[in-house]
Scaffold this motif. Sequence first.
Motif, mmCIF file in Angstrom:
data_model
loop_
_atom_site.group_PDB
_atom_site.id
_atom_site.type_symbol
_atom_site.label_atom_id
_atom_site.label_comp_id
_atom_site.label_asym_id
_atom_site.label_seq_id
_atom_site.Cartn_x
_atom_site.Cartn_y
_atom_site.Cartn_z
ATOM 1 N N LYS A 176 0.814 -1.215 0.000
ATOM 2 C CA LYS A 176 0.000 0.000 0.000
ATOM 3 C C LYS A 176 0.848 1.266 0.000
ATOM 4 O O LYS A 176 0.486 2.286 -0.610
ATOM 5 C CB LYS A 176 -0.918 -0.011 1.231
ATOM 6 C CG LYS A 176 -1.793 1.223 1.392
ATOM 7 C CD LYS A 176 -2.681 1.075 2.624
ATOM 8 C CE LYS A 176 -3.538 2.311 2.853
ATOM 9 N NZ LYS A 176 -4.397 2.168 4.058
ATOM 10 N N PHE A 177 1.995 1.233 0.677
ATOM 11 C CA PHE A 177 2.814 2.429 0.835
ATOM 12 C C PHE A 177 4.035 2.463 -0.082
ATOM 13 O O PHE A 177 4.784 3.453 -0.069
ATOM 14 C CB PHE A 177 3.258 2.569 2.291
ATOM 15 C CG PHE A 177 2.126 2.925 3.218
ATOM 16 C CD1 PHE A 177 1.734 4.239 3.388
ATOM 17 C CD2 PHE A 177 1.438 1.941 3.898
ATOM 18 C CE1 PHE A 177 0.685 4.578 4.228
ATOM 19 C CE2 PHE A 177 0.380 2.260 4.747
ATOM 20 C CZ PHE A 177 0.010 3.586 4.907
ATOM 21 N N SER A 178 4.254 1.440 -0.874
ATOM 22 C CA SER A 178 5.438 1.389 -1.727
ATOM 23 C C SER A 178 5.490 2.558 -2.708
ATOM 24 O O SER A 178 4.454 3.015 -3.205
ATOM 25 C CB SER A 178 5.469 0.064 -2.503
ATOM 26 O OG SER A 178 5.602 -1.030 -1.627
ATOM 27 N N TYR A 179 6.685 3.002 -2.975
ATOM 28 C CA TYR A 179 6.900 4.138 -3.878
ATOM 29 C C TYR A 179 6.417 3.825 -5.286
ATOM 30 O O TYR A 179 6.693 2.758 -5.833
ATOM 31 C CB TYR A 179 8.383 4.488 -3.906
ATOM 32 C CG TYR A 179 8.759 5.540 -4.920
ATOM 33 C CD1 TYR A 179 8.210 6.816 -4.867
ATOM 34 C CD2 TYR A 179 9.677 5.251 -5.935
ATOM 35 C CE1 TYR A 179 8.564 7.786 -5.796
ATOM 36 C CE2 TYR A 179 10.040 6.218 -6.863
ATOM 37 C CZ TYR A 179 9.469 7.478 -6.790
ATOM 38 O OH TYR A 179 9.821 8.437 -7.723
ATOM 39 N N ARG A 186 1.329 12.298 -10.531
ATOM 40 C CA ARG A 186 -0.064 12.716 -10.495
ATOM 41 C C ARG A 186 -0.369 13.538 -9.247
ATOM 42 O O ARG A 186 -1.045 14.569 -9.312
ATOM 43 C CB ARG A 186 -0.971 11.480 -10.551
ATOM 44 C CG ARG A 186 -2.460 11.780 -10.320
ATOM 45 C CD ARG A 186 -3.316 10.564 -10.631
ATOM 46 N NE ARG A 186 -2.961 9.399 -9.851
ATOM 47 C CZ ARG A 186 -3.388 9.164 -8.613
ATOM 48 N NH1 ARG A 186 -4.176 10.045 -8.006
ATOM 49 N NH2 ARG A 186 -3.040 8.060 -7.979
ATOM 50 N N MET A 187 0.124 13.113 -8.105
ATOM 51 C CA MET A 187 -0.168 13.808 -6.851
ATOM 52 C C MET A 187 0.550 15.152 -6.765
ATOM 53 O O MET A 187 0.011 16.110 -6.213
ATOM 54 C CB MET A 187 0.217 12.930 -5.663
ATOM 55 C CG MET A 187 -0.687 11.710 -5.471
ATOM 56 S SD MET A 187 -2.443 12.157 -5.269
ATOM 57 C CE MET A 187 -2.370 13.119 -3.753
ATOM 58 N N THR A 262 -7.448 12.728 6.014
ATOM 59 C CA THR A 262 -7.471 12.184 4.661
ATOM 60 C C THR A 262 -7.419 10.664 4.715
ATOM 61 O O THR A 262 -6.697 10.091 5.529
ATOM 62 C CB THR A 262 -6.299 12.707 3.821
ATOM 63 O OG1 THR A 262 -6.272 12.028 2.563
ATOM 64 C CG2 THR A 262 -4.965 12.515 4.527
ATOM 65 N N ASP A 263 -8.195 10.023 3.861
ATOM 66 C CA ASP A 263 -8.200 8.565 3.779
ATOM 67 C C ASP A 263 -7.177 8.052 2.779
ATOM 68 O O ASP A 263 -7.058 6.843 2.577
ATOM 69 C CB ASP A 263 -9.591 8.070 3.361
ATOM 70 C CG ASP A 263 -10.632 8.286 4.445
ATOM 71 O OD1 ASP A 263 -10.269 8.178 5.630
ATOM 72 O OD2 ASP A 263 -11.801 8.567 4.106
ATOM 73 N N HIS A 264 -6.462 8.963 2.132
ATOM 74 C CA HIS A 264 -5.532 8.557 1.077
ATOM 75 C C HIS A 264 -4.131 9.077 1.365
ATOM 76 O O HIS A 264 -3.458 9.604 0.489
ATOM 77 C CB HIS A 264 -6.035 9.071 -0.280
ATOM 78 C CG HIS A 264 -7.426 8.613 -0.611
ATOM 79 N ND1 HIS A 264 -7.691 7.314 -0.985
ATOM 80 C CD2 HIS A 264 -8.612 9.259 -0.585
ATOM 81 C CE1 HIS A 264 -8.998 7.188 -1.199
ATOM 82 N NE2 HIS A 264 -9.571 8.355 -0.966
ATOM 83 N N ASP A 267 -1.257 8.037 -0.906
ATOM 84 C CA ASP A 267 -1.070 8.768 -2.160
ATOM 85 C C ASP A 267 -0.358 10.096 -1.909
ATOM 86 O O ASP A 267 0.519 10.503 -2.689
ATOM 87 C CB ASP A 267 -2.414 9.017 -2.842
ATOM 88 C CG ASP A 267 -3.058 7.735 -3.355
ATOM 89 O OD1 ASP A 267 -2.322 6.756 -3.590
ATOM 90 O OD2 ASP A 267 -4.292 7.718 -3.507
ATOM 91 N N LEU A 268 -0.750 10.780 -0.841
ATOM 92 C CA LEU A 268 -0.109 12.042 -0.516
ATOM 93 C C LEU A 268 1.392 11.856 -0.295
ATOM 94 O O LEU A 268 2.203 12.686 -0.726
ATOM 95 C CB LEU A 268 -0.745 12.649 0.731
ATOM 96 C CG LEU A 268 -0.092 13.945 1.231
ATOM 97 C CD1 LEU A 268 -0.383 15.083 0.269
ATOM 98 C CD2 LEU A 268 -0.566 14.283 2.636
ATOM 99 N N LEU A 269 1.775 10.776 0.370
ATOM 100 C CA LEU A 269 3.184 10.533 0.652
ATOM 101 C C LEU A 269 4.013 10.445 -0.619
ATOM 102 O O LEU A 269 5.202 10.801 -0.630
ATOM 103 C CB LEU A 269 3.354 9.253 1.480
ATOM 104 C CG LEU A 269 2.790 9.275 2.901
ATOM 105 C CD1 LEU A 269 3.032 7.947 3.594
ATOM 106 C CD2 LEU A 269 3.379 10.420 3.717
#
Length: 381
Positions: A176-179, A186-187, A262-264, A267-269
């Motif tokens: 889920k957190f992988s680069y 996009r972010m 935020t639930d995402h 993505d922000l990271l």
Amino acid sequence: MGNSVLQERIKILVINTVGLNRNGITQVIFDYYSRFDMRKYDVCVGSGEQDSEEVRQMFRDAGIKVRLLPSRRQKTAGYVLVLYRLMAREKYDIIHVHGNSATMAMELMAARAAGCPVRIAHVHNSTCDARRADRLMRPAFYRSYTDAYACGQMAGEWMYGGRNFRTVKNGRSIRKFSYDPAVRLRMREKCGLGPDTLAVGHVGNFNEQKNHPFLLRVFQKIRERQPDAKLFLAGYGHCEGSVRALVKELELEDGVVFLGLTDHIQDLLQAMDVMVLPSRHEGLPLVAVEWQMAALPCVLSDAITEECAFTDLVRFLSLDERYEKWADTVLEMRHRDRARDALLAEELAGRNGYDIEKDAAWLMAEFDRRTGRILHCSPNP
């Protein structure tokens, strides 16, 4: 059709003493128990502090029951009585209490009186705000639990002294957190960031522990060197008003972005360049694990346990250091090769016990062992 359960399910009551809302302990509880096999386990979570209906529904959607309790802080006697009656009636096999102090004795002593055989204390910090209550309740606390868990070594030593405890790490979903370079592009566009704009991030609720004023003064020094740099703050809390006032006082309005909840966050990271956590105290911060999984450089206060650093992406600095030193370190760390770091970060996360899939499987096996009821479920057709 496969048989669902060959004997009665193991009944578990999980208590979050700080409330079922957007906080790190709630996230840890959800990440573990949402992966439990509900054919084998009957899981219920309860809390009486600042509960969020959105979070309660999140648990229900995962097949986990939710019990609403009186306020632990404002109606303490009623809270303990209701909890005792619930445990005596439901006859739980395991009580798993999560908190930051010896006040967990309230839940654990009630469980003991109700005849619960497995009573787990699980500490998530290396200090607490209720220091007087913690000190007074230590003797009762040490008599109340059967199993002692801690998020890390420092938290365990603080809570249990020289007594034995088991470290249960705050695992996360590595995938889920992988680069992801495509998500990053996009972010960054969504956040209005140019190719070379420095994006500094922080994830944490607005309270005294997270030390936002220190972070803002560090960012002020960063802006002196990088005038277009942006600071993204994710979280909520009672100190947000004073933090916003300080942003205005420091004339940083055009550089600080308040994201709220935020639930995402994963993505922000992807859009960030460096993360900063100048906390006054922590147990083992969940966010630092996530940031490293995302191959993000991190600058942390040395009040945070070094156990959380499973990569070389982390730098620890004293809060006594000048703001300029922190700013220099952030600017230095931004030049890491993130794509290269990502390959090693994923491997090291799993190797160091931060894979939530494996961690949840271990906890289920441990509960089977502790209750002496090894349940067998045939697979679904």
